[in-house]
Design an enzyme around this catalytic site. Structure first.
Site, mmCIF file in Angstrom:
data_model
loop_
_atom_site.group_PDB
_atom_site.id
_atom_site.type_symbol
_atom_site.label_atom_id
_atom_site.label_comp_id
_atom_site.label_asym_id
_atom_site.label_seq_id
_atom_site.Cartn_x
_atom_site.Cartn_y
_atom_site.Cartn_z
ATOM 1 C CB SER A 124 -0.955 0.021 1.197
ATOM 2 O OG SER A 124 -0.259 0.265 2.392
ATOM 3 C CE LYS A 161 -2.319 2.431 5.344
ATOM 4 N NZ LYS A 161 -1.523 1.291 5.029
#
Length: 180
Positions: A124, A161
């Site tokens: 991701s 993230k």
């Protein structure tokens, strides 16, 4: 087993604290204090302040040059490699960090005692150039800036993230793909 089979600082918390303070001192000054007393951190060698007893423990973290100067060895720059990977996608369970050690260039690390290496699992974060199988160099801190790539704990699980803010609340985002 690691390349470093000598006694580890984890076996004695005071030794580990002293080594961490020496590493931070070295990061700031690029030298080992000549007396092995770290004035910056108000620390003296473990085991009753005896340089000789700590020298017995050091197990290759520092050594003396022929002219008597203390210098760090390769092992001095080893950083913990977490047993768990950090998921670049859905969070995964948090487990203990007691894996092997890797040595990386000392110039990449500002605070050695708070730096760890974490394998990345998932894709991701690929738009930020972080791929499955990469190793993230992570400095543990209490604060982060907007736009920083962070390892966050969400529901007791690690995730990698980008820190952002939306409507006054902090959020974790995947990076935005570049426009070609």
């Amino acid at each position: 087993m690691t390349d470093f089979d000598s006694p580890s600082p984890e076996s004695n918390p005071r030794d580990a604290e002293y080594l961490a303070r020496l590493q931070d001192y070295y990061a700031d000054w690029k030298s080992i204090p000549p007396t092995l007393r770290c004035a910056r951190c108000s620390a003296s060698p473990p085991s009753h302040g005896s340089r000789r007893s700590w020298t017995g423990w050091q197990g290759g973290f520092i050594e003396r040059t022929p002219d008597g100067v203390w210098v760090p060895t390769r092992q001095f720059f080893a950083r913990p490699l977490a047993e768990s990977s950090v998921q670049a996608g859905m969070p995964v369970s948090v487990t203990a960090t007691s894996g092997d050690y890797l040595v990386i260039d000392e110039m990449l690390i500002d605070n050695p005692s708070t730096t760890t290496l974490i394998p990345v699992k998932g894709d991701s974060m690929i738009d930020a150039g972080i791929h499955d199988g990469d190793v993230a160099v992570v400095e543990k801190r209490l604060t982060a800036n907007l736009g920083d790539i962070v390892v966050a704990i969400v529901d007791n699980e690690f995730t990698l993230k980008t820190l952002d803010k939306e409507r006054g609340h902090f959020v974790l985002r995947r990076p935005i793909p570049p426009i070609l």
